[in-house]
Design a protein around this motif. Structure first.
Motif, PDB file in Angstrom:
ATOM      1  N   LYS A 198      39.761  34.950  27.916  1.00 47.08           N
ATOM      2  CA  LYS A 198      40.081  35.261  26.525  1.00 47.08           C
ATOM      3  C   LYS A 198      41.462  35.890  26.475  1.00 47.08           C
ATOM      4  O   LYS A 198      41.773  36.778  27.267  1.00 47.08           O
ATOM      5  CB  LYS A 198      39.068  36.244  25.939  1.00 47.08           C
ATOM      6  CG  LYS A 198      37.656  35.725  25.900  1.00 47.08           C
ATOM      7  CD  LYS A 198      36.728  36.755  25.297  1.00 47.08           C
ATOM      8  CE  LYS A 198      35.300  36.279  25.253  1.00 47.08           C
ATOM      9  NZ  LYS A 198      34.405  37.273  24.632  1.00 47.08           N
ATOM     10  N   SER A 199      42.278  35.427  25.536  1.00 50.27           N
ATOM     11  CA  SER A 199      43.622  35.957  25.415  1.00 50.27           C
ATOM     12  C   SER A 199      44.078  35.883  23.964  1.00 50.27           C
ATOM     13  O   SER A 199      43.806  34.907  23.264  1.00 50.27           O
ATOM     14  CB  SER A 199      44.573  35.156  26.304  1.00 50.27           C
ATOM     15  OG  SER A 199      45.880  35.660  26.182  1.00 50.27           O
ATOM     16  N   GLU A 200      44.744  36.928  23.521  1.00 49.96           N
ATOM     17  CA  GLU A 200      45.380  36.921  22.210  1.00 49.96           C
ATOM     18  C   GLU A 200      46.553  37.881  22.243  1.00 49.96           C
ATOM     19  O   GLU A 200      46.610  38.786  23.063  1.00 49.96           O
ATOM     20  CB  GLU A 200      44.395  37.284  21.090  1.00 49.96           C
ATOM     21  CG  GLU A 200      43.861  38.679  21.143  1.00 49.96           C
ATOM     22  CD  GLU A 200      42.921  38.977  19.976  1.00 49.96           C
ATOM     23  OE1 GLU A 200      43.342  38.791  18.815  1.00 49.96           O
ATOM     24  OE2 GLU A 200      41.793  39.368  20.230  1.00 49.96           O
ATOM     25  N   GLY A 201      47.499  37.664  21.357  1.00 53.45           N
ATOM     26  CA  GLY A 201      48.657  38.524  21.325  1.00 53.45           C
ATOM     27  C   GLY A 201      49.644  38.081  20.271  1.00 53.45           C
ATOM     28  O   GLY A 201      49.435  37.105  19.551  1.00 53.45           O
ATOM     29  N   SER A 202      50.722  38.815  20.169  1.00 51.68           N
ATOM     30  CA  SER A 202      51.797  38.480  19.244  1.00 51.68           C
ATOM     31  C   SER A 202      53.117  38.959  19.823  1.00 51.68           C
ATOM     32  O   SER A 202      53.153  39.860  20.660  1.00 51.68           O
ATOM     33  CB  SER A 202      51.539  39.112  17.872  1.00 51.68           C
ATOM     34  OG  SER A 202      51.510  40.517  17.977  1.00 51.68           O
ATOM     35  N   TRP A 203      54.180  38.328  19.365  1.00 56.32           N
ATOM     36  CA  TRP A 203      55.498  38.747  19.805  1.00 56.32           C
ATOM     37  C   TRP A 203      56.435  38.790  18.622  1.00 56.32           C
ATOM     38  O   TRP A 203      56.203  38.167  17.590  1.00 56.32           O
ATOM     39  CB  TRP A 203      56.042  37.863  20.925  1.00 56.32           C
ATOM     40  CG  TRP A 203      56.634  36.561  20.500  1.00 56.32           C
ATOM     41  CD1 TRP A 203      57.890  36.337  20.028  1.00 56.32           C
ATOM     42  CD2 TRP A 203      56.007  35.287  20.521  1.00 56.32           C
ATOM     43  NE1 TRP A 203      58.078  35.021  19.749  1.00 56.32           N
ATOM     44  CE2 TRP A 203      56.929  34.344  20.039  1.00 56.32           C
ATOM     45  CE3 TRP A 203      54.742  34.841  20.889  1.00 56.32           C
ATOM     46  CZ2 TRP A 203      56.622  33.000  19.923  1.00 56.32           C
ATOM     47  CZ3 TRP A 203      54.448  33.503  20.773  1.00 56.32           C
ATOM     48  CH2 TRP A 203      55.378  32.607  20.307  1.00 56.32           C
ATOM     49  N   LEU A 204      57.504  39.544  18.788  1.00 55.91           N
ATOM     50  CA  LEU A 204      58.525  39.665  17.760  1.00 55.91           C
ATOM     51  C   LEU A 204      59.545  38.558  17.972  1.00 55.91           C
ATOM     52  O   LEU A 204      60.183  38.490  19.020  1.00 55.91           O
ATOM     53  CB  LEU A 204      59.198  41.030  17.825  1.00 55.91           C
ATOM     54  CG  LEU A 204      58.293  42.228  17.589  1.00 55.91           C
ATOM     55  CD1 LEU A 204      59.029  43.520  17.873  1.00 55.91           C
ATOM     56  CD2 LEU A 204      57.758  42.219  16.173  1.00 55.91           C
ATOM     57  N   GLN A 205      59.684  37.707  16.989  1.00 57.06           N
ATOM     58  CA  GLN A 205      60.568  36.557  17.129  1.00 57.06           C
ATOM     59  C   GLN A 205      62.035  36.988  17.175  1.00 57.06           C
ATOM     60  O   GLN A 205      62.842  36.381  17.868  1.00 57.06           O
ATOM     61  CB  GLN A 205      60.347  35.590  15.977  1.00 57.06           C
ATOM     62  CG  GLN A 205      61.069  34.275  16.150  1.00 57.06           C
ATOM     63  CD  GLN A 205      60.706  33.291  15.066  1.00 57.06           C
ATOM     64  OE1 GLN A 205      59.979  33.617  14.143  1.00 57.06           O
ATOM     65  NE2 GLN A 205      61.214  32.093  15.178  1.00 57.06           N
ATOM     66  N   GLN A 206      62.385  38.069  16.469  1.00 58.24           N
ATOM     67  CA  GLN A 206      63.771  38.518  16.432  1.00 58.24           C
ATOM     68  C   GLN A 206      64.267  38.951  17.806  1.00 58.24           C
ATOM     69  O   GLN A 206      65.382  38.635  18.205  1.00 58.24           O
ATOM     70  CB  GLN A 206      63.947  39.687  15.438  1.00 58.24           C
ATOM     71  CG  GLN A 206      63.632  39.338  14.012  1.00 58.24           C
ATOM     72  CD  GLN A 206      62.152  39.497  13.683  1.00 58.24           C
ATOM     73  OE1 GLN A 206      61.323  39.743  14.557  1.00 58.24           O
ATOM     74  NE2 GLN A 206      61.817  39.338  12.415  1.00 58.24           N
ATOM     75  N   THR A 207      63.437  39.691  18.547  1.00 59.26           N
ATOM     76  CA  THR A 207      63.840  40.202  19.851  1.00 59.26           C
ATOM     77  C   THR A 207      63.256  39.399  21.005  1.00 59.26           C
ATOM     78  O   THR A 207      63.590  39.655  22.154  1.00 59.26           O
ATOM     79  CB  THR A 207      63.406  41.668  20.001  1.00 59.26           C
ATOM     80  OG1 THR A 207      61.988  41.741  19.878  1.00 59.26           O
ATOM     81  CG2 THR A 207      64.068  42.545  18.948  1.00 59.26           C
ATOM     82  N   ASN A 208      62.367  38.462  20.688  1.00 58.49           N
ATOM     83  CA  ASN A 208      61.706  37.629  21.697  1.00 58.49           C
ATOM     84  C   ASN A 208      60.968  38.472  22.740  1.00 58.49           C
ATOM     85  O   ASN A 208      61.011  38.200  23.937  1.00 58.49           O
ATOM     86  CB  ASN A 208      62.695  36.676  22.369  1.00 58.49           C
ATOM     87  CG  ASN A 208      62.010  35.460  22.945  1.00 58.49           C
ATOM     88  OD1 ASN A 208      60.907  35.110  22.531  1.00 58.49           O
ATOM     89  ND2 ASN A 208      62.642  34.831  23.904  1.00 58.49           N
ATOM     90  N   GLU A 209      60.288  39.529  22.262  1.00 52.87           N
ATOM     91  CA  GLU A 209      59.522  40.420  23.129  1.00 52.87           C
ATOM     92  C   GLU A 209      58.060  40.432  22.689  1.00 52.87           C
ATOM     93  O   GLU A 209      57.749  40.264  21.516  1.00 52.87           O
ATOM     94  CB  GLU A 209      60.074  41.846  23.066  1.00 52.87           C
ATOM     95  CG  GLU A 209      61.471  41.990  23.633  1.00 52.87           C
ATOM     96  CD  GLU A 209      61.979  43.420  23.515  1.00 52.87           C
ATOM     97  OE1 GLU A 209      61.266  44.267  22.941  1.00 52.87           O
ATOM     98  OE2 GLU A 209      63.089  43.671  23.983  1.00 52.87           O
ATOM     99  N   VAL A 210      57.177  40.666  23.641  1.00 55.94           N
ATOM    100  CA  VAL A 210      55.749  40.758  23.343  1.00 55.94           C
ATOM    101  C   VAL A 210      55.488  42.069  22.612  1.00 55.94           C
ATOM    102  O   VAL A 210      55.842  43.144  23.087  1.00 55.94           O
ATOM    103  CB  VAL A 210      54.908  40.683  24.636  1.00 55.94           C
ATOM    104  CG1 VAL A 210      53.455  40.947  24.341  1.00 55.94           C
ATOM    105  CG2 VAL A 210      55.108  39.342  25.314  1.00 55.94           C
ATOM    106  N   GLU A 211      54.866  41.967  21.429  1.00 56.60           N
ATOM    107  CA  GLU A 211      54.511  43.162  20.668  1.00 56.60           C
ATOM    108  C   GLU A 211      53.199  43.746  21.179  1.00 56.60           C
ATOM    109  O   GLU A 211      53.077  44.940  21.405  1.00 56.60           O
ATOM    110  CB  GLU A 211      54.392  42.818  19.187  1.00 56.60           C
ATOM    111  CG  GLU A 211      54.114  44.021  18.317  1.00 56.60           C
ATOM    112  CD  GLU A 211      54.050  43.658  16.848  1.00 56.60           C
ATOM    113  OE1 GLU A 211      54.182  44.577  16.027  1.00 56.60           O
ATOM    114  OE2 GLU A 211      53.863  42.482  16.513  1.00 56.60           O
ATOM    115  N   ASN A 212      52.186  42.887  21.353  1.00 59.09           N
ATOM    116  CA  ASN A 212      50.923  43.312  21.943  1.00 59.09           C
ATOM    117  C   ASN A 212      50.233  42.101  22.544  1.00 59.09           C
ATOM    118  O   ASN A 212      50.478  40.967  22.140  1.00 59.09           O
ATOM    119  CB  ASN A 212      50.023  44.023  20.927  1.00 59.09           C
ATOM    120  CG  ASN A 212      49.681  43.155  19.746  1.00 59.09           C
ATOM    121  OD1 ASN A 212      49.530  41.949  19.858  1.00 59.09           O
ATOM    122  ND2 ASN A 212      49.552  43.768  18.590  1.00 59.09           N
ATOM    123  N   SER A 213      49.389  42.366  23.533  1.00 53.12           N
ATOM    124  CA  SER A 213      48.631  41.293  24.164  1.00 53.12           C
ATOM    125  C   SER A 213      47.316  41.852  24.692  1.00 53.12           C
ATOM    126  O   SER A 213      47.212  43.032  25.000  1.00 53.12           O
ATOM    127  CB  SER A 213      49.428  40.648  25.295  1.00 53.12           C
ATOM    128  OG  SER A 213      49.578  41.556  26.365  1.00 53.12           O
TER     129      SER A 213
END
Length: 126
Positions: free
Chosen positions: A12-27
């Motif tokens: 199981k995996s889920e997450g999001s990233w900030l497109q502006q900085t291309n960094e993972v916000e949470n996972s």
């Protein structure tokens, strides 16, 4: 065999990233061994890893996943983390068939942290 109808391996995996900085916000990632304990119900156990705002945690996970009466999907888990962190998570959803091609799936997610940080307690609707 290890996998099949009775024994399963869940990733199981889920997450999001900030497109502006291309960094993972949470996972949130989990590797779970699942064993059928009743018709439509599986007991799960394994390891998890989560990262949020640069803070990462490793978890031991124990959960129950299945199909409740009236076709409600239920996924409940208890997480024991490094540093004495304990968390509980309950997610339930239901599929409403509007047509053969359109399905509405409301979801309710409850998350509770058994520590003093009130910011870790939240209710999510999707």
């Amino acid at each position: 065999p290890i996998c099949g109808d009775i024994n399963k391996l869940w990733l199981k995996s889920e997450g999001s990233w900030l497109q502006q900085t291309n960094e993972v916000e949470n996972s949130d990632t989990q590797a779970l061994f699942s064993r059928a304990v009743a018709p439509f119900w599986d007991l799960q156990g394994g390891l998890g890893y989560s990262e949020e705002n640069g803070n990462s945690h490793r978890w031991a996970v124990l959960g129950l996943q299945g199909l409740a009466p009236y076709w409600f999907h239920v996924d409940a888990a208890l997480f024991a983390g490094d540093g004495g962190l304990w968390q509980g998570k309950l997610e339930t959803s239901y599929q409403l068939r509007l047509t053969q091609q359109w399905i509405l799936e409301p979801r309710l997610q409850l998350h509770y942290a058994f520590n003093d940080d009130v910011r870790d307690r939240w209710l999510g609707l999707a």
